[in-house]
Scaffold this active site. Structure first.
Site, mmCIF file in Angstrom:
data_model
loop_
_atom_site.group_PDB
_atom_site.id
_atom_site.type_symbol
_atom_site.label_atom_id
_atom_site.label_comp_id
_atom_site.label_asym_id
_atom_site.label_seq_id
_atom_site.Cartn_x
_atom_site.Cartn_y
_atom_site.Cartn_z
ATOM 1 N N HIS A 45 0.843 -1.200 0.000
ATOM 2 C CA HIS A 45 0.000 0.000 0.000
ATOM 3 C C HIS A 45 0.880 1.253 0.000
ATOM 4 C CE1 HIS A 45 -3.821 2.148 1.207
ATOM 5 N NE2 HIS A 45 -2.914 3.044 1.565
ATOM 6 N N GLU A 46 1.855 1.293 0.906
ATOM 7 C CA GLU A 46 2.719 2.464 1.001
ATOM 8 C C GLU A 46 3.683 2.552 -0.183
ATOM 9 O OE1 GLU A 46 1.799 4.616 3.066
ATOM 10 O OE2 GLU A 46 0.426 3.232 4.077
ATOM 11 N N HIS A 69 1.921 4.167 -3.023
ATOM 12 C CA HIS A 69 1.865 5.621 -2.828
ATOM 13 C C HIS A 69 3.204 6.256 -3.204
ATOM 14 C CE1 HIS A 69 -2.058 5.465 -1.242
ATOM 15 N NE2 HIS A 69 -1.772 5.211 0.021
#
Length: 210
Positions: A133-134, A137
């Site tokens: 997820h990070e 980003h």
């Protein structure tokens, strides 16, 4: 062709999704939606460098590297690759994994010109889904539920959200590029239904379509 669509059509033939509540990301077809700010995307066909700070344990380092491998193996071209830096470089563009004490997982959005893109990982972040997820980003993908068209697809239950987390549910006004892709409920960058719930039982995001 728009920059993001060009980047996606070449690089992300498979989009990482999580299905059925599983914590294991699975590559799927290109129906997922990548909404991003094109100015923060990393140059195509150049390796993205990353540095894992030495205060991570070996298990935590292995989790980070496994997430990178999962992302890399989901791609069908060589337009995105990763190179690990063994020593911390002078300030420039690279992904910098930082160990923090707080139970927070967060990342800068996309490439930061002239400085590292920091991914901060707390003790609760060491599963592959959270790291992915990070990482997404850091590569330039914004939260799926921050898309400008999200209100057609989900309802945000503001009264159920913990006070300090309401900003995480706002539409990103700088987030204008959806690459003409459909809204993806299963995107790795989409919050689950009870994300940041006041009592962990109330829905904070409710799909409008099942």
């Amino acid at each position: 062709m728009k920059l993001l669509g060009f980047f996606l059509s070449l690089c992300f033939v498979a989009i990482l999704r999580t299905k059925g509540g599983s914590s294991t990301p699975q590559p799927q077809g290109m129906q997922g939606s990548w909404a991003s700010q094109p100015s923060n995307l990393w140059p195509r066909n150049e390796s993205v460098e990353y540095f894992i700070n030495p205060d991570f344990s070996e298990v935590e380092r292995s989790t980070i590297k496994a997430a990178i491998v999962t992302l890399r193996e989901s791609l069908e071209t060589d337009c995105l690759s990763f190179t690990e830096l063994k020593t911390k470089p002078d300030p420039r563009e690279y992904i910098n994994f930082i160990r923090i004490k707080a139970d927070i997982c967060r990342s800068s959005l996309g490439m930061q010109v002239g400085k590292p893109t920091n991914i901060q990982l707390g003790p609760e972040c060491f599963n592959q889904e959270a790291v992915l997820h990070e990482l997404l980003h850091a590569l330039g993908a914004a939260q799926e539920h921050s898309r400008p068209d999200r209100n057609f697809y989900v309802s945000i239950n503001w009264e159920n959200i913990k006070q300090n987390y309401t900003d995480d549910f706002k539409i990103d006004k700088n987030f204008t590029e959806t690459s003409q892709t459909i809204y993806d409920y299963f995107s790795i960058t989409h919050y689950p239904r009870k994300a940041h719930s006041k009592n962990n039982t109330l829905d904070t995001i409710t799909p409008r379509f099942s």
